[in-house]
Design an enzyme around this catalytic site. Sequence first.
Site, PDB file in Angstrom:
ATOM      1  N   SER A   1       0.939   3.896  -2.719  1.00 17.63           N
ATOM      2  CA  SER A   1       0.422   5.100  -4.925  1.00 17.63           C
ATOM      3  C   SER A   1      -0.588   4.883  -3.853  1.00 17.63           C
ATOM      4  O   SER A   1      -1.704   4.204  -2.809  1.00 17.63           O
ATOM      5  CB  SER A   1       0.127   3.866  -6.030  1.00 17.63           C
ATOM      6  OG  SER A   1       1.543   3.233  -5.610  1.00 17.63           O
TER       7      SER A   1
ATOM      8  N   GLU B   1       9.423   6.882 -17.943  1.00 13.60           N
ATOM      9  CA  GLU B   1      10.146   8.172 -17.614  1.00 13.60           C
ATOM     10  C   GLU B   1      11.489   8.559 -16.845  1.00 13.60           C
ATOM     11  O   GLU B   1      12.374   8.871 -16.838  1.00 13.60           O
ATOM     12  CB  GLU B   1       9.360   9.329 -17.542  1.00 13.60           C
ATOM     13  CG  GLU B   1       8.633   8.976 -18.878  1.00 13.60           C
ATOM     14  CD  GLU B   1       7.642   7.987 -19.269  1.00 13.60           C
ATOM     15  OE1 GLU B   1       6.952   7.530 -18.218  1.00 13.60           O
ATOM     16  OE2 GLU B   1       6.823   8.473 -20.870  1.00 13.60           O
TER      17      GLU B   1
ATOM     18  N   GLU C   1      17.473  -9.623  -5.729  1.00 16.07           N
ATOM     19  CA  GLU C   1      17.217 -10.350  -6.726  1.00 16.07           C
ATOM     20  C   GLU C   1      16.419  -9.491  -7.897  1.00 16.07           C
ATOM     21  O   GLU C   1      15.837  -9.077  -8.220  1.00 16.07           O
ATOM     22  CB  GLU C   1      16.195 -12.333  -6.924  1.00 16.07           C
ATOM     23  CG  GLU C   1      16.657 -12.995  -8.120  1.00 16.07           C
ATOM     24  CD  GLU C   1      16.580 -12.493  -9.770  1.00 16.07           C
ATOM     25  OE1 GLU C   1      17.368 -12.289 -10.304  1.00 16.07           O
ATOM     26  OE2 GLU C   1      15.911 -12.363 -10.071  1.00 16.07           O
TER      27      GLU C   1
ATOM     28  N   GLY D   1       0.911  -1.059   0.094  1.00 17.18           N
ATOM     29  CA  GLY D   1       0.150  -0.043  -0.132  1.00 17.18           C
ATOM     30  C   GLY D   1       0.919   1.456   0.470  1.00 17.18           C
ATOM     31  O   GLY D   1       1.197   2.152   0.633  1.00 17.18           O
TER      32      GLY D   1
HETATM   33  C1  LIG Z   1       0.850  -3.703 -13.497  1.00 15.48           C
HETATM   34  C2  LIG Z   1       1.074  -2.522 -11.548  1.00 15.48           C
HETATM   35  C3  LIG Z   1       0.938  -2.561 -10.001  1.00 15.48           C
HETATM   36  C4  LIG Z   1       0.745  -1.836  -9.443  1.00 15.48           C
HETATM   37  N1  LIG Z   1       0.388  -2.625  -7.771  1.00 15.48           N
HETATM   38  C5  LIG Z   1       0.823  -1.958  -7.464  1.00 15.48           C
HETATM   39  C6  LIG Z   1       1.102  -1.919  -5.941  1.00 15.48           C
HETATM   40  O1  LIG Z   1       0.803  -3.232  -5.599  1.00 15.48           O
HETATM   41  N2  LIG Z   1       1.085  -1.121  -5.049  1.00 15.48           N
HETATM   42  C7  LIG Z   1       1.356   0.214  -5.213  1.00 15.48           C
HETATM   43  O2  LIG Z   1       1.423   0.869  -4.122  1.00 15.48           O
HETATM   44  N3  LIG Z   1       1.398   0.509  -6.458  1.00 15.48           N
HETATM   45  C8  LIG Z   1       1.304  -0.292  -7.575  1.00 15.48           C
HETATM   46  N4  LIG Z   1       0.840   0.628  -8.367  1.00 15.48           N
HETATM   47  C9  LIG Z   1       1.504   1.898  -8.871  1.00 15.48           C
HETATM   48  C10 LIG Z   1       2.675   1.998  -9.331  1.00 15.48           C
HETATM   49  O3  LIG Z   1       3.922   2.330  -8.624  1.00 15.48           O
HETATM   50  C11 LIG Z   1       2.866   3.156  -9.300  1.00 15.48           C
HETATM   51  O4  LIG Z   1       1.517   3.277 -10.835  1.00 15.48           O
HETATM   52  C12 LIG Z   1       3.460   4.374 -10.681  1.00 15.48           C
HETATM   53  O5  LIG Z   1       4.436   4.846  -9.336  1.00 15.48           O
HETATM   54  C13 LIG Z   1       3.383   5.671 -11.512  1.00 15.48           C
HETATM   55  O6  LIG Z   1       2.363   6.432 -10.490  1.00 15.48           O
HETATM   56  P1  LIG Z   1       0.976   7.153 -11.165  1.00 15.48           P
HETATM   57  O7  LIG Z   1       0.291   6.408 -11.454  1.00 15.48           O
HETATM   58  O8  LIG Z   1       0.865   7.727  -9.885  1.00 15.48           O
HETATM   59  O9  LIG Z   1       2.110   8.294 -12.149  1.00 15.48           O
HETATM   60  P2  LIG Z   1       2.215   9.641 -11.914  1.00 15.48           P
HETATM   61  O10 LIG Z   1       3.651   8.847 -11.503  1.00 15.48           O
HETATM   62  O11 LIG Z   1       1.066  10.640 -12.063  1.00 15.48           O
HETATM   63  O12 LIG Z   1       2.553  10.259 -13.657  1.00 15.48           O
HETATM   64  C14 LIG Z   1       2.282  10.181 -14.296  1.00 15.48           C
HETATM   65  C15 LIG Z   1       3.271  10.536 -16.116  1.00 15.48           C
HETATM   66  O13 LIG Z   1       4.049  11.651 -15.669  1.00 15.48           O
HETATM   67  C16 LIG Z   1       5.335  10.576 -15.317  1.00 15.48           C
HETATM   68  N5  LIG Z   1       6.287  11.451 -15.054  1.00 15.48           N
HETATM   69  C17 LIG Z   1       6.186  11.591 -13.335  1.00 15.48           C
HETATM   70  N6  LIG Z   1       7.216  12.230 -12.535  1.00 15.48           N
HETATM   71  C18 LIG Z   1       7.874  12.682 -14.049  1.00 15.48           C
HETATM   72  C19 LIG Z   1       9.505  13.085 -13.852  1.00 15.48           C
HETATM   73  N7  LIG Z   1      10.029  12.956 -12.626  1.00 15.48           N
HETATM   74  N8  LIG Z   1       9.931  13.099 -14.891  1.00 15.48           N
HETATM   75  C20 LIG Z   1       9.274  12.646 -15.753  1.00 15.48           C
HETATM   76  N9  LIG Z   1       8.051  12.290 -16.039  1.00 15.48           N
HETATM   77  C21 LIG Z   1       7.908  11.850 -14.466  1.00 15.48           C
HETATM   78  C22 LIG Z   1       5.232   9.365 -15.587  1.00 15.48           C
HETATM   79  O14 LIG Z   1       6.329   8.711 -16.394  1.00 15.48           O
HETATM   80  C23 LIG Z   1       4.290   9.088 -16.352  1.00 15.48           C
HETATM   81  O15 LIG Z   1       3.986   9.254 -17.910  1.00 15.48           O
HETATM   82  C24 LIG Z   1       1.672  -0.257  -9.683  1.00 15.48           C
HETATM   83  C25 LIG Z   1       1.029  -0.052 -11.176  1.00 15.48           C
HETATM   84  C26 LIG Z   1       0.659  -0.980 -12.008  1.00 15.48           C
HETATM   85  C27 LIG Z   1       0.768  -0.311 -13.478  1.00 15.48           C
END
Ligand SMILES: Cc1cc2nc3c(=O)[nH]c(=O)nc-3n(C[C@H](O)[C@H](O)[C@H](O)COP(=O)(O)OP(=O)(O)OC[C@H]3O[C@@H](n4cnc5c(N)ncnc54)[C@H](O)[C@@H]3O)c2cc1C
Length: 400
Positions: free
Chosen positions: A137, A384, A252, A135
């Site tokens: 995000s 990114e 790993e 937990g």
């Molecule tokens: C299959 C899957 C499983 C997941 N499982 C979990 C889980 O079990 N637990 C959990 O907590 N989370 C989980 N997540 C969430 C995941 O960690 C986040 O989706 C990820 O960290 C991206 O965050 P966001 O979706 O808020 O996108 P944002 O951070 O809002 O990003 C939006 C866009 O902006 C770009 N961006 C953001 N910051 C920058 C920067 N500094 N420079 C350039 N570009 C940038 C990103 O690359 C992206 O294209 C999962 C996600 C997926 C897809």
Amino acid sequence: MDFHDTPEEATFRSEVRTFIEGNLPRDWARLNQGPAFAEEATDDPEREAFLKQWRKALSGRGWVAPHWPREYGGAGMSPGEQFIYNEEMAKHRAPAVGGSGVGMLGPTLILYGTDEQKKEHLPGITSGEISWAQGYSEPGSGSDLASLQTRAVRDGDDYVVNGQKIWSSGAHRADWMFMLARTDPDAPKHRGISMLLVPMKAPGISVQPLVDMAGDHVFNQEYFDDVRVPVKNRVGEENRGWYVGATLLDFERSNIGASINLRNTVDDITRFAYEASRSGSVPVRLDGRTKVELADRAVEADIARLFSYRIISLQKRGQVPNYEASVNKMFRSETDQRLAQTGMKILNMYGNALRDERFAPMKSRISHMYLRTVASTIAAGTSEIQRNVIATRGLGLPRG
Ligand SMILES: Cc1cc2nc3c(=O)[nH]c(=O)nc-3n(C[C@H](O)[C@H](O)[C@H](O)COP(=O)(O)OP(=O)(O)OC[C@H]3O[C@@H](n4cnc5c(N)ncnc54)[C@H](O)[C@@H]3O)c2cc1C
């Protein structure tokens, strides 16, 4: 690097192979067909029964958590042994077990947990009986995780938690969640966060499914409404949770299993395409262009494997991979997407059949892969963000 096994490594490899041959049924591939090839998504009772037996066999050897020390129920494998173990498991298409309990929470508890926390939680992870969700995000905090807003306010011997988590994989099946919550809103953002262990059945938690575009229920979002979490469930010091949670403890990082899975999928698509084109069962597109694409994908899968070897060779020398792990993750996830696109091109219009088995070639595995790999370049750090890491830490470029 020397690609050959040392005599000790060769002995260990044959031990792993013997175990797999003795415990993985020959027709496992049949059970492992279809889109639900991830452990998280199984609903087939026959498959579920096999997975239970498989977990038990692994657990008997400490192989559910091969990299953990033996005293905590692991097998104490060195990085080199773990690499061979994962390589053989992937080559034989053995199902993965353990999830984030093995990869993330367990190693964190081993380093930062109290004796009581270790005693309470580690055995359930190594026996495969207790599953964990991550937990971290939140709707407004993903890449910039330290901006998270879920609050944990101290009240006597408890914290009272309010807020929302999202994208939590497998949380609907999990028994527990390890979460990051803000315990000091006035401190600089990285310094006011704590890690808490929360039973998913605690009053005040509601879990809502998020069905992805492939129609699978893997993700969830959870609302926390005055959830009481005992202070003894905090891991590490109060307000130091960022450093506890950010320690990447799954050593790993070569992910050899994923690169071998890529190659297995290239081989499966190639085999299917040639058989279908010979028998005429599905009007596949197998022309000069798609053949070249398949060859490109095979080469890319082998390059992904070489990136994995690069990481293990660093680990064997006692070095910690850094931007190299980003190169590996980014290349592999982007190759996953290219491979799914190649597969869809070959399957022609039949690639669109997701649910109807009469029309869905390879039990819709490729169509699912096409839809689900969109998320590969987002999960565990977006492409990114990986590029930022490669640019600054790998190439030494200044921050933008
Ligand atoms: C299959 C899957 C499983 C997941 N499982 C979990 C889980 O079990 N637990 C959990 O907590 N989370 C989980 N997540 C969430 C995941 O960690 C986040 O989706 C990820 O960290 C991206 O965050 P966001 O979706 O808020 O996108 P944002 O951070 O809002 O990003 C939006 C866009 O902006 C770009 N961006 C953001 N910051 C920058 C920067 N500094 N420079 C350039 N570009 C940038 C990103 O690359 C992206 O294209 C999962 C996600 C997926 C897809």
